[in-house]
Design an enzyme around this catalytic site. Structure first.
Site, PDB file in Angstrom:
ATOM      1  CG  HIS A  16      37.042  56.005  15.436  1.00 39.30           C
ATOM      2  ND1 HIS A  16      35.747  55.835  15.112  1.00 39.30           N
ATOM      3  CD2 HIS A  16      37.349  54.935  15.790  1.00 39.30           C
ATOM      4  CE1 HIS A  16      35.660  54.672  15.080  1.00 39.30           C
ATOM      5  NE2 HIS A  16      37.414  54.099  15.724  1.00 39.30           N
ATOM      6  CG  HIS A  65      41.646  54.302  17.191  1.00 39.79           C
ATOM      7  ND1 HIS A  65      42.311  53.318  18.193  1.00 39.79           N
ATOM      8  CD2 HIS A  65      41.360  54.734  16.147  1.00 39.79           C
ATOM      9  CE1 HIS A  65      40.615  53.201  17.974  1.00 39.79           C
ATOM     10  NE2 HIS A  65      40.672  53.271  16.515  1.00 39.79           N
TER      11      HIS A  65
HETATM   12  P1  5GP Z   1      37.594  51.314  15.668  1.00 38.00           P
HETATM   13  O1  5GP Z   1      37.769  48.903  15.801  1.00 38.00           O
HETATM   14  O2  5GP Z   1      36.027  51.987  14.429  1.00 38.00           O
HETATM   15  O3  5GP Z   1      38.485  52.115  14.811  1.00 38.00           O
HETATM   16  O4  5GP Z   1      37.699  51.717  17.260  1.00 38.00           O
HETATM   17  C1  5GP Z   1      36.369  51.593  18.005  1.00 38.00           C
HETATM   18  C2  5GP Z   1      36.902  51.926  19.107  1.00 38.00           C
HETATM   19  O5  5GP Z   1      36.307  52.262  20.269  1.00 38.00           O
HETATM   20  C3  5GP Z   1      37.697  50.314  19.752  1.00 38.00           C
HETATM   21  O6  5GP Z   1      39.179  51.169  20.195  1.00 38.00           O
HETATM   22  C4  5GP Z   1      36.983  50.620  20.974  1.00 38.00           C
HETATM   23  O7  5GP Z   1      38.174  50.264  22.312  1.00 38.00           O
HETATM   24  C5  5GP Z   1      36.421  51.876  21.488  1.00 38.00           C
HETATM   25  N1  5GP Z   1      34.965  51.814  21.892  1.00 38.00           N
HETATM   26  C6  5GP Z   1      33.768  50.978  21.901  1.00 38.00           C
HETATM   27  N2  5GP Z   1      33.183  51.089  22.319  1.00 38.00           N
HETATM   28  C7  5GP Z   1      33.723  52.280  23.445  1.00 38.00           C
HETATM   29  C8  5GP Z   1      32.621  52.769  24.272  1.00 38.00           C
HETATM   30  O8  5GP Z   1      31.403  52.231  24.553  1.00 38.00           O
HETATM   31  N3  5GP Z   1      33.145  53.805  24.609  1.00 38.00           N
HETATM   32  C9  5GP Z   1      34.476  53.826  24.187  1.00 38.00           C
HETATM   33  N4  5GP Z   1      34.869  55.413  25.230  1.00 38.00           N
HETATM   34  N5  5GP Z   1      35.040  53.495  23.424  1.00 38.00           N
HETATM   35  C10 5GP Z   1      34.504  52.195  22.706  1.00 38.00           C
END
Ligand code: 5GP
Length: 146
Positions: free
Chosen positions: A108, A110
Site C-alpha cells: 500500500h 500512503h
Molecule cells: P504500514 O505501517 O503497513 O505502512 O501502514 C498500515 C496502515 O494501515 C497504518 O497507517 C494503519 O493506521 C492503517 N490501518 C491498520 N488497520 C487498519 C484498518 O483496519 N482500517 C484502516 N482503514 N486502516 C488501517
C-alpha cells in the site's frame, strides 16, 4: 531477513479482507486493479491508503505492470485529495518490511496531505472518530466526482 527476501503473502491480512468486503472501510476510489480508502489512524485529515488488488506483500513482490497501475492511481488521487482537504502539499510514503515500519503486509501507498503549520501525527497512532472519517471521505469523493 535479507533485503530481497519477501514474507509470504497472507490472504487473511486486513487489507485482503477489505478487498473481499469482509471488513468495512471508508472507500473513496476503486478500479479493476486498485482500491483507496481512508487510514483508520490518520496522520492528517485525508490520509489515504492506496492498495493493489494483486496479492503482493510489498514493493518487491508486485509485478511491474501492477506497480505502474498502483502508482498511476496515487498520482491521480493525491492532488484531488490535497484539494479536497485544502492542504498545501502531499507526503507520499511506502514501507517495506516490519523493520522499516510496515505493519500491514499487503502493498500500500500512503497519501498524506500536509497543511502548513499543522503537525503531522505519528505513524499508526490514534484511531480517528468514525463520523469524522465518514465526513472526510464524502468531501474527497465530491471532488473525485467533479
Ligand atoms: P504500514 O505501517 O503497513 O505502512 O501502514 C498500515 C496502515 O494501515 C497504518 O497507517 C494503519 O493506521 C492503517 N490501518 C491498520 N488497520 C487498519 C484498518 O483496519 N482500517 C484502516 N482503514 N486502516 C488501517
Amino acid at each position: 531477513m535479507a533485503d530481497n527476501d519477501v514474507a509470504a503473502y497472507d490472504p487473511q491480512n486486513i487489507f485482503a479482507k477489505m478487498l473481499k468486503g469482509e471488513i468495512p472501510c471508508h472507500k473513496i476510489y476503486e478500479d479493476g486493479d486498485t482500491m483507496a480508502f481512508l487510514d483508520i489512524m490518520p496522520r492528517t485529515e485525508g490520509h489515504t491508503l492506496v492498495i493493489t488488488k494483486e496479492p503482493a506483500v510489498d514493493l518487491f513482490a508486485i509485478s511491474a505492470q501492477g506497480l505502474d497501475k498502483l502508482m498511476a492511481v496515487v498520482q491521480k488521487l493525491a492532488p484531488q485529495i490535497k484539494a479536497a482537504v485544502g492542504a498545501d502539499g502531499v507526503m507520499i510514503q511506502q514501507f517495506n518490511g516490519e523493520a522499516a515500519g510496515q505493519t500491514v503486509l499487503h502493498l500500500h501507498v500512503h497519501i498524506v496531505p500536509i497543511k502548513e503549520g499543522v503537525p503531522v501525527k505519528p505513524h499508526a497512532g490514534d484511531m480517528a472518530n468514525a463520523d469524522e472519517l465518514a465526513a472526510t471521505a464524502e468531501k474527497i469523493k465530491a471532488v473525485l466526482k467533479g
